[in-house]
Design a protein around this motif. Structure first.
Motif, short mmCIF file in Angstrom:
data_model
loop_
_atom_site.label_atom_id
_atom_site.label_comp_id
_atom_site.label_asym_id
_atom_site.label_seq_id
_atom_site.Cartn_x
_atom_site.Cartn_y
_atom_site.Cartn_z
N ARG A 178 -1.24 -8.99 15.67
CA ARG A 178 -2.33 -8.30 16.38
C ARG A 178 -3.33 -7.70 15.39
NH1 ARG A 178 -0.99 -3.88 19.17
NH2 ARG A 178 1.18 -3.70 18.55
N PHE A 179 -2.82 -7.19 14.27
CA PHE A 179 -3.72 -6.63 13.26
C PHE A 179 -4.67 -7.68 12.73
CE2 PHE A 179 -4.48 -5.77 8.68
CZ PHE A 179 -5.22 -4.60 8.80
N ASN A 180 -4.15 -8.88 12.48
CA ASN A 180 -5.00 -9.95 11.94
C ASN A 180 -5.98 -10.51 12.97
OD1 ASN A 180 -2.36 -11.00 9.78
ND2 ASN A 180 -4.31 -10.09 9.15
N GLU A 181 -5.74 -10.29 14.24
CA GLU A 181 -6.73 -10.66 15.23
C GLU A 181 -8.00 -9.81 15.06
OE1 GLU A 181 -4.77 -10.20 18.94
OE2 GLU A 181 -3.53 -12.00 18.73
N LYS A 182 -7.81 -8.58 14.60
CA LYS A 182 -8.95 -7.69 14.38
C LYS A 182 -9.45 -7.78 12.94
CE LYS A 182 -10.44 -2.90 15.02
NZ LYS A 182 -10.06 -1.56 15.58
N TYR A 183 -8.51 -7.93 12.00
CA TYR A 183 -8.86 -7.99 10.58
C TYR A 183 -8.34 -9.31 10.00
CZ TYR A 183 -9.79 -2.97 10.96
OH TYR A 183 -10.29 -1.74 11.32
N PRO A 184 -9.04 -10.41 10.25
CA PRO A 184 -8.52 -11.74 9.85
C PRO A 184 -8.46 -11.97 8.36
CG PRO A 184 -10.78 -11.90 10.66
CD PRO A 184 -10.34 -10.50 10.95
N ASN A 185 -9.17 -11.16 7.58
CA ASN A 185 -9.24 -11.41 6.13
C ASN A 185 -8.38 -10.44 5.31
OD1 ASN A 185 -11.13 -13.55 6.47
ND2 ASN A 185 -12.75 -12.03 6.74
N ILE A 186 -7.48 -9.73 6.00
CA ILE A 186 -6.55 -8.84 5.30
C ILE A 186 -5.14 -9.41 5.44
CG2 ILE A 186 -5.56 -6.53 5.15
CD1 ILE A 186 -8.12 -5.43 6.36
N GLU A 187 -4.47 -9.59 4.33
CA GLU A 187 -3.09 -10.05 4.33
C GLU A 187 -2.19 -8.88 3.98
OE1 GLU A 187 -0.09 -13.17 1.97
OE2 GLU A 187 -2.27 -13.23 1.62
N VAL A 188 -1.20 -8.61 4.83
CA VAL A 188 -0.29 -7.49 4.61
C VAL A 188 1.09 -8.04 4.26
CG1 VAL A 188 0.77 -5.42 5.59
CG2 VAL A 188 -1.56 -6.08 6.26
N GLU A 189 1.58 -7.64 3.11
CA GLU A 189 2.93 -8.01 2.69
C GLU A 189 3.84 -6.80 2.90
OE1 GLU A 189 5.37 -9.05 -1.42
OE2 GLU A 189 3.26 -9.63 -1.24
N LEU A 190 4.94 -6.99 3.61
CA LEU A 190 5.88 -5.91 3.89
C LEU A 190 6.94 -5.86 2.80
CD1 LEU A 190 6.35 -6.57 7.68
CD2 LEU A 190 4.96 -4.77 6.65
N GLU A 191 7.14 -4.68 2.25
CA GLU A 191 8.17 -4.50 1.23
C GLU A 191 9.23 -3.55 1.77
OE1 GLU A 191 8.80 -2.71 -3.28
OE2 GLU A 191 6.79 -3.13 -2.56
N PRO A 192 10.48 -4.03 1.95
CA PRO A 192 11.52 -3.14 2.46
C PRO A 192 11.98 -2.15 1.40
CG PRO A 192 12.44 -5.27 1.91
CD PRO A 192 10.95 -5.40 1.73
N SER A 193 12.21 -0.93 1.82
CA SER A 193 12.68 0.08 0.88
C SER A 193 14.17 -0.09 0.64
CB SER A 193 12.41 1.47 1.41
OG SER A 193 13.29 1.78 2.48
N GLN A 194 14.64 0.56 -0.41
CA GLN A 194 16.06 0.63 -0.67
C GLN A 194 16.64 1.75 0.20
OE1 GLN A 194 15.97 1.30 -4.87
NE2 GLN A 194 15.21 -0.75 -5.33
N THR A 195 17.91 2.08 0.01
CA THR A 195 18.57 3.06 0.87
C THR A 195 17.88 4.42 0.85
OG1 THR A 195 20.69 1.95 0.51
CG2 THR A 195 20.76 4.19 1.38
N ASP A 196 17.54 4.89 -0.33
CA ASP A 196 16.90 6.21 -0.47
C ASP A 196 15.40 6.02 -0.68
OD1 ASP A 196 16.00 8.75 -1.17
OD2 ASP A 196 17.82 9.23 -2.29
N TYR A 197 14.66 6.06 0.43
CA TYR A 197 13.22 5.82 0.35
C TYR A 197 12.54 6.84 -0.54
CZ TYR A 197 8.41 4.86 1.73
OH TYR A 197 7.08 4.54 1.70
N ASN A 198 12.90 8.11 -0.37
CA ASN A 198 12.26 9.19 -1.11
C ASN A 198 12.40 8.97 -2.62
OD1 ASN A 198 10.88 11.84 -0.77
ND2 ASN A 198 12.63 12.57 -1.95
#
Length: 435
Positions: free
Chosen positions: A76-96
Motif C-alpha cells: 500500500r505504501f508503494n501505491e502512494k510512493y512508487p519510487n521508494i524501496e523499503v527494506e525491513l531489517e529484523p532486530s535481535q532479541t534485545d532491540y534497545n
C-alpha cells in the motif's frame, strides 16, 4: 518516560475524544511549532509523492510481522510512493541494546525506534521531524523532543487494565465487571472456585510485572510525576505510598491463591493460550495484549478490557503511556524517503489497530471494541511524564530493577525489609550521583 511535561490527568471528555472521537487536547506545551530543519526539504509542501525516491532500511522489533502484515503495508505504501524501496531489517532479541550498538558504530538504519538515550543526544543521531506537519496532532510530542525540535513520534499508546475472558467470567457467575477492589477480589474468588486461575501474572518472566511498578504507583498517587519524586527523598519506597500499595495488591492476590499455582514457573507464550481458552481469567497488562490473546485462539467478542479497580472509591483511573518512537537517521542518504515512510506508518498503515494500540494521532479513532468498553465507565487516563535523567542515573547506580523488587516484595516473609534494602541502595546512590 523521560523529561518533564504534561498535565496531572485527562478528563473524561478528553479520554473519550482520545480513545474514540479524536478531539484530544493539545499537549504541545506552548503550541508553537518549531521551524523545519533548513538543511532538509519539506517533503509535504515542496514535493509530490512520485518525486521522492530512494532505498531505505527500517529496523523493527516486530519480527513477527515480516512476511506478513509488513508486506501488505509496503504494498500500500508503494501505491502512494512508487519510487521508494523499503527494506525491513529484523532486530535481535534485545532491540534497545542492538540499537545502541548501531548508534555507537554510526551505522544507523534510515528508520528505527529510539532506544533509551538522553533527549540531549537526539540531535546527534536523528533528523528533526517538524516538517512532517504532525506536531499539533501527535500525542506525547515532548517525549522525544529537544531544544524545541521533534525527533521521535510514538508508534502507538497504551493504557493498562484488566484483559479478561468473558466466557470464563460468565462460567464463574460474574455478571458485571468489578468497579471496586473488594468486588475484584470477589470476582477472583468466584473464578478460583470454578477451577479457573483468576489472574495470570507471568511472575517468573518479570517484565509482565511492569504495570504493577511503573503505571499503578503513579495512578494510586494521582501524580504522573510520582516516579521522578524519588529524586527528593532517601526513602522512596514505603508501605503506604504508591509503590508499597501497588506491590501490596499483587502480594495480596498471591496470598489468596489468585495467581498461578507456581508463580516461579510461569510461561508467557502459554499464558496467552490459557487466557484465550478460559483456563486463566485475566491479565493486568496493556491494551497491546488484546489482539495477541485473540490470536492465541479465541474471538474478539470473547475478550474484554476494564480498568483495574485498585481501591474502593469506584472512580476508575489508569495510566496512559507511549510505546516505541519512530525516528529518522540524520545521516540517511534518503531523509525525505525515510520521513515519508514514518508519516505514512503513522497516518495510513493501520499498525496501531493491528498492535492493539491507542492511535498516536489525537484526531484518529481506535477500531478496538475493547477500548470502547474500557472507557465506557468514565475512566480518567493519566498521561505519564518523561523520566528525569538524574532519577535514571541514580536508579542505574543503585541497580534498581522495580519488577525485580516486586518479585522480592511478593515472596518475602517481611516485605518491609525489602523496602528497607532498596531505600538504602537508593540513598547511597543518591549521594554519589550529582544533581
Amino acid at each position: 518516560m523521560k523529561k518533564k511535561l504534561f498535565s496531572t490527568g485527562v478528563s473524561m471528555a478528553v479520554v473519550m475524544s482520545l480513545l474514540l472521537s479524536g478531539c484530544g487536547s493539545d499537549n504541545s506545551g506552548s503550541g508553537n511549532t518549531p521551524a523545519a530543519d533548513p538543511g532538509k526539504s519539506n517533503q509535504e509542501t515542496s514535493k509530490n509523492a512520485s518525486d521522492i525516491s530512494g532505498k531505505i532500511t527500517f529496523l523493527t522489533n516486530r519480527t513477527d510481522m515480516i512476511g506478513k502484515e509488513y508486506d501488505e503495508y509496503l504494498k500500500r505504501f508503494n501505491e502512494k510512493y512508487p519510487n521508494i524501496e523499503v527494506e525491513l531489517e529484523p532486530s535481535q532479541t534485545d532491540y534497545n541494546q542492538q540499537a545502541k550498538v548501531r548508534m555507537a558504530s554510526q551505522e544507523l538504519p534510515d528508520v528505527m525506534f529510539i532506544p533509551t538515550i538522553p533527549n540531549s543526544d537526539l540531535p546527534k543521531y536523528f533528523a528533526p521531524l517538524d516538517d512532517l506537519g504532525l506536531n499539533d496532532q501527535v500525542t506525547f510530542k515532548d517525549f522525544k523532543s529537544f531544544d524545541g525540535k521533534l525527533y521521535g513520534i510514538s508508534s502507538g499508546n497504551s493504557t493498562s487494565g484488566i484483559v479478561y475472558n468473558k466466557k470464563a467470567f460468565a462460567d464463574a457467575g460474574i455478571t458485571e465487571v468489578p468497579k471496586t477492589w473488594d468486588e475484584f477480589l470477589a470476582a477472583c474468588e468466584k473464578l478460583k472456585q470454578k477451577g479457573i486461575v483468576p489472574l495470570a501474572s507471568n511472575f517468573k518472566d518479570k517484565w509482565p510485572l511492569n504495570n504493577w511498578v511503573y503505571d499503578l504507583p503513579r495512578v494510586i498517587e494521582n501524580n504522573p510525576n510520582f516516579p521522578n519524586d524519588k529524586l527528593n527523598t532517601d526513602t522512596p519506597f514505603t508501605m503506604d505510598n504508591g509503590y508499597g500499595k501497588a506491590m501490596g495488591l499483587l502480594r495480596q492476590l498471591n496470598e489468596k491463591g489468585y495467581l498461578e499455582k507456581d508463580i516461579n514457573s510461569t510461561n508467557w507464550e502459554q499464558s496467552k493460550k490459557d487466557i484465550a481458552a478460559g483456563k486463566f481469567g485475566m491479565y493486568f497488562l496493556g491494551n497491546w495484549v488484546i489482539n495477541q490473546v485473540i490470536g492465541a485462539g479465541t474471538t474478539s467478542d470473547n475478550v474484554g478490557f476494564f480498568p483495574l479497580p485498585y481501591d474502593n472509591s469506584g472512580k476508575p483511573s489508569a495510566a496512559l503511556s507511549p510505546d516505541f518512537f519512530y525516528a529518522v537517521a540524520k545521516d540517511s542518504e534518503h531523509v525525505d524517503a525515510a520521513k515519508a515512510f514514518v508519516k505514512w506508518m503513522i497516518e495510513e498503515s493501520g499498525y496501531e489497530d493491528f498492535a492493539g494500540f491507542i492511535p498516536p494521532l489525537k484526531n484518529k479513532e481506535s477500531k478496538l471494541a475493547q477500548l470502547k468498553e474500557f472507557q465506557s465507565g468514565g475512566v480518567k487516563l493519566q498521561e505519564g511524564t518523561v523520566d528525569d535523567p538524574v532519577v535514571t542515573d541514580i536508579s542505574n547506580k543503585a541497580q534498581l530493577d522495580l519488577p525485580a523488587v516486586a518479585q522480592e516484595f511478593v515472596l518475602a516473609s517481611d516485605p518491609q525489609k525489602v523496602l528497607d534494602k532498596w531505600n538504602a541502595a537508593w540513598a547511597k546512590a543518591r549521594k554519589e550521583v550529582k544533581h
